[in-house]
Design a protein around this motif. Structure first.
Motif, PDB file in Angstrom:
ATOM      1  N   PHE A 163       0.983  -1.187  -0.159  1.00 33.24           N
ATOM      2  CA  PHE A 163      -0.516  -0.039  -0.091  1.00 33.24           C
ATOM      3  C   PHE A 163       0.597   0.945   0.220  1.00 33.24           C
ATOM      4  CE2 PHE A 163      -2.503   3.478   1.094  1.00 33.24           C
ATOM      5  CZ  PHE A 163      -3.795   3.085   0.985  1.00 33.24           C
ATOM      6  N   LEU A 164       1.586   1.291   0.612  1.00 40.67           N
ATOM      7  CA  LEU A 164       2.690   2.213   1.005  1.00 40.67           C
ATOM      8  C   LEU A 164       3.785   3.070  -0.450  1.00 40.67           C
ATOM      9  CD1 LEU A 164       4.232   2.367   4.372  1.00 40.67           C
ATOM     10  CD2 LEU A 164       2.223   3.662   4.541  1.00 40.67           C
ATOM     11  N   LEU A 165       3.410   1.955  -1.106  1.00 38.83           N
ATOM     12  CA  LEU A 165       4.512   1.405  -2.564  1.00 38.83           C
ATOM     13  C   LEU A 165       3.790   1.961  -3.236  1.00 38.83           C
ATOM     14  CD1 LEU A 165       6.947  -1.724  -2.498  1.00 38.83           C
ATOM     15  CD2 LEU A 165       7.824  -0.255  -2.352  1.00 38.83           C
ATOM     16  N   SER A 166       2.704   1.594  -3.641  1.00 43.73           N
ATOM     17  CA  SER A 166       1.722   1.530  -4.147  1.00 43.73           C
ATOM     18  C   SER A 166       1.463   3.894  -3.842  1.00 43.73           C
ATOM     19  CB  SER A 166       0.659   0.919  -4.591  1.00 43.73           C
ATOM     20  OG  SER A 166      -0.139   1.488  -5.371  1.00 43.73           O
ATOM     21  N   THR A 167       1.022   3.842  -2.745  1.00 40.75           N
ATOM     22  CA  THR A 167       0.409   5.332  -2.109  1.00 40.75           C
ATOM     23  C   THR A 167       1.743   6.495  -2.985  1.00 40.75           C
ATOM     24  OG1 THR A 167      -0.735   4.140  -0.620  1.00 40.75           O
ATOM     25  CG2 THR A 167      -0.344   7.396  -0.665  1.00 40.75           C
ATOM     26  N   ALA A 168       3.428   5.909  -2.723  1.00 40.17           N
ATOM     27  CA  ALA A 168       4.062   7.016  -3.077  1.00 40.17           C
ATOM     28  C   ALA A 168       4.200   7.100  -4.667  1.00 40.17           C
ATOM     29  CB  ALA A 168       5.375   6.073  -2.251  1.00 40.17           C
ATOM     30  N   ALA A 169       4.188   5.843  -5.085  1.00 37.89           N
ATOM     31  CA  ALA A 169       4.035   6.449  -6.430  1.00 37.89           C
ATOM     32  C   ALA A 169       3.384   7.612  -7.468  1.00 37.89           C
ATOM     33  CB  ALA A 169       4.050   4.329  -7.544  1.00 37.89           C
ATOM     34  N   ALA A 170       2.205   7.196  -6.381  1.00 40.35           N
ATOM     35  CA  ALA A 170       1.220   7.569  -6.815  1.00 40.35           C
ATOM     36  C   ALA A 170       0.877   8.926  -6.676  1.00 40.35           C
ATOM     37  CB  ALA A 170      -0.138   7.772  -6.113  1.00 40.35           C
TER      38      ALA A 170
END
Length: 402
Positions: free
Chosen positions: A23-30
């Motif tokens: 979730f945090l990896l995807s949030t960072a990229a978004a």
């Protein structure tokens, strides 16, 4: 506490850590992806570029995702997920720092190339997360877990839109790029810690040529991909043109239009997270009813934009349409993984991502041409037709058990 109970508790903690890490990896990229959008006037003035060139700083990431998603998915079906996420985390951090230096130096083309690298990292996180999270939990809650993971996209968008002006004021707008990319370091740390000593890779043989042929000729897969294309087309059409629509048709200030439009992706945190729970608990793990219902609700809501005349009603329509459209998006990424063989699940998710984001790429452009020629009302009516097509396709999609 018995050994079995302790082991079960540890397994649950590891699973939660895995989901949080992704979730945090995807949030960072978004957040990194959307960050320049809310400071575009600063970007244009500091780099001396026009609106089109500035727009490509966002669009290039969608274009990258469309092209790179399937190759990335094929790679993820063959390599360690932990290794791939490590590479992706480093790539996003490099993209952020590279973009920082390029923007500070006024090097537009280097900045654009750095965004391509960030786009590749994004599809790594998204495709691996949607598949691995679904496999890490029991089948009874698979769609729920994947739906929660997909909520990382609107969370990241909200963070990037809200945080960029705050960071740009004291540190300069280029600093937003490494700042949001750095969140991936935390996500990667949580992910690696949670998966240490745990097997999370697909326990099957690597897919062969026949496996890929079956995937790319599977009618069920392409039906769900078409649903994703339509859902993302509606999502980006409304996200892109609602602010201008409210300013031009209702006379609201641009800032107010932006705040109201922010409700559209923000409601996705609720709808994407609840899509799987609705399917798992209310419909006994059946996927088709939720997909059909999402487009059924979206159709009148989208068409209503063409006839609504009061701002209060407009806000209600905006929230309802945002919930319905993203309800479909939140479900499809677990849905497609359940209708294919285990060894090609990541590739299937990647294909869904590629087709969906192609809709996100072309819809705002096509809608802009329609609006320029005949106005907003026909554009919203056509969006209603798109939603009706979504009903038809979702109705034809098979259940995973079929």
């Amino acid at each position: 506490m018995s050994y079995a109970e302790a082991s079960d508790r540890r397994s649950r903690y590891e699973t939660v850590g895995l989901v949080v890490g992704f979730f945090l990896l995807s949030t960072a990229a978004a957040a990194y992806e959307i960050a320049p959008a809310s400071v575009l006037p600063l970007v244009r003035s500091s780099m001396g570029i026009d609106a089109s060139a500035a727009g490509w700083l966002m669009s290039v990431m969608y274009a990258t995702a469309v092209v790179a998603s399937v190759p990335v998915g094929i790679a993820l079906d063959r390599v360690s997920v932990r290794r791939a996420m490590t590479v992706g985390g480093i790539a996003l951090l490099v993209a952020g720092v590279w973009g920082w230096f390029a923007a500070a130096a006024g090097a537009y083309w280097w900045l654009l190339v750095s965004r391509v690298l960030g786009g590749i990292a994004y599809v790594l996180f998204w495709n691996a997360g949607a598949n691995t999270v679904g496999r890490a939990v029991d089948p009874e809650i698979r769609a729920t877990a994947v739906g929660i993971f997909t909520a990382s996209a609107p969370v990241g968008f909200a963070l990037g839109q809200f945080g960029s002006p705050l960071l740009a004021r004291p540190f300069g707008w280029p600093a937003i790029l490494p700042a949001f990319a750095a969140i991936a370091v935390v996500g990667l740390g949580v992910f690696l810690l949670a998966t240490r000593g745990r097997s999370i890779d697909v326990e099957t043989d690597s897919p062969d040529r026949d496996g890929f042929v079956r995937l790319f000729t599977d009618t069920a897969v392409w039906t769900l991909c078409a649903c994703c294309f339509l859902a993302y087309s509606l999502y980006l059409f409304l996200n892109t043109w609602l602010p201008s629509f409210m300013v031009e048709q209702f006379g609201v200030p641009l800032a107010v239009g932006g705040v109201l439009t922010a409700l559209f992706p923000a409601i996705g945190v609720v709808s994407r997270s609840s899509s799987g729970a609705l399917s798992d608990r209310v419909f006994d793990r059946r996927r088709r009813p939720v997909a059909v219902a999402a487009f059924v609700v979206a159709t009148p809501a989208v068409v209503a934009f063409a006839v609504v005349s009061r701002v209060a009603v407009l806000v209600v329509v905006l929230v309802v349409s945002g919930f319905a459209v993203q309800l479909a998006i939140g479900l499809l990424f677990s849905y497609v993984a359940e209708v294919v063989a285990a060894e090609v699940r990541t590739t299937a998710v990647s294909l869904l991502t590629s087709v969906g984001l192609f809709g996100a790429f072309v819809a705002p452009i096509a809608a802009g041409r329609i609006i320029d020629r005949v106005g907003y009302q026909p554009a919203f009516l056509l969006a209603g037709v798109v939603s009706v097509l979504g009903i038809v396709l979702a109705w034809r999609a098979p259940e995973p058990s079929e």
